[in-house]
Scaffold this active site. Structure first.
Site, short mmCIF file in Angstrom:
data_model
loop_
_atom_site.label_atom_id
_atom_site.label_comp_id
_atom_site.label_asym_id
_atom_site.label_seq_id
_atom_site.Cartn_x
_atom_site.Cartn_y
_atom_site.Cartn_z
N LYS A 170 27.75 0.92 5.87
CA LYS A 170 28.69 1.45 6.54
C LYS A 170 28.27 1.18 8.15
O LYS A 170 27.34 1.24 8.64
CB LYS A 170 28.64 3.08 6.69
CG LYS A 170 29.62 3.82 7.48
CD LYS A 170 30.87 3.76 7.34
CE LYS A 170 31.94 4.45 7.92
NZ LYS A 170 33.05 4.20 7.32
N GLY A 218 34.15 -0.86 7.87
CA GLY A 218 34.34 -0.37 9.00
C GLY A 218 34.39 0.98 9.11
O GLY A 218 34.38 1.81 8.40
#
Length: 212
Positions: free
Chosen positions: A39, A117
């Site tokens: 992440k 993203g």
């Protein structure tokens, strides 16, 4: 797609990046590659990343040592907002080198790293640095998540134009069928995106992601 690292972004915040990232991870694993997800910046969480936890559930695997030590989610903010706002509320700075170091560790251990993203491509990290700039400055190809919600053609084309203007490679388009509530709109949206990608990014694969 044999890239070492792919940045997975979406046409907006709720395009389905988490689900599609896990789907792509499973696809690459089925092709014989070792794959881990990371992440980029997690907001709205404390201590651990809910997106990484979702990836592992969807991949059907237990948390990895890199999940436990925070390598797959190196920056977490408590407030559910854009990264620059969440950082300001938590009274912290965003140090992108922390993400870089974590990503490099993962790249040494796996064939492919999928970096999910935060929001869309133009989500601000600072006032003058956006998520798309991270992909551009790190020379990461992008997998773009799209869907058939009303307005998605506009958002998709804007995202693709932004990638092209920065010279960023489009690794693939992930079309999330979860939002195909209107059959006529869905069919037209999927066909339009397919034609647009073929004209402007010839040869780029588009994957239709089945709904759960």
């Amino acid at each position: 797609m044999m890239e070492k690292t792919i940045f997975v972004s979406g046409i907006d915040t709720d395009a389905g990046k988490t689900y599609c990232t896990a789907w792509l991870a499973n696809k690459l694993r089925a092709e014989g590659r070792s794959v881990i997800t990371q992440k980029f910046i997690q907001t709205g969480c404390n201590g651990s990343s809910e997106d990484i936890e979702a990836h592992r559930r969807l991949m059907g695997i237990s948390p990895t040592p890199f999940d436990i030590d925070g390598t797959t989610a190196p920056i977490i903010f408590s407030y559910p907002a854009s990264a620059q706002l969440a950082a300001r509320i938590d009274g912290r700075e965003i140090d992108l080198t922390v993400i870089d170091r974590a990503r490099h560790r993962l790249e040494e251990a796996y064939d492919t790293v999928l970096v999910e993203g935060a929001g869309g491509l133009m989500v601000p990290i600072t006032d003058d640095f956006f998520a798309i700039d991270y992909a551009a400055t790190r020379h990461l190809p992008v997998a773009l998540v799209t869907n058939s919600r009303l307005g998605s053609i506009n958002h998709t084309v804007l995202s693709l134009e932004a990638l092209r203007s920065r010279g960023i490679e489009l690794a693939c388009v992930l079309y999330n069928t979860y939002f195909d509530r209107d059959a006529e709109i869905a069919a037209d949206t999927r066909a339009f995106i397919g034609r647009y990608v073929e004209r402007h990014f010839p040869g780029t694969p588009i994957y239709d992601i089945p709904a759960l």
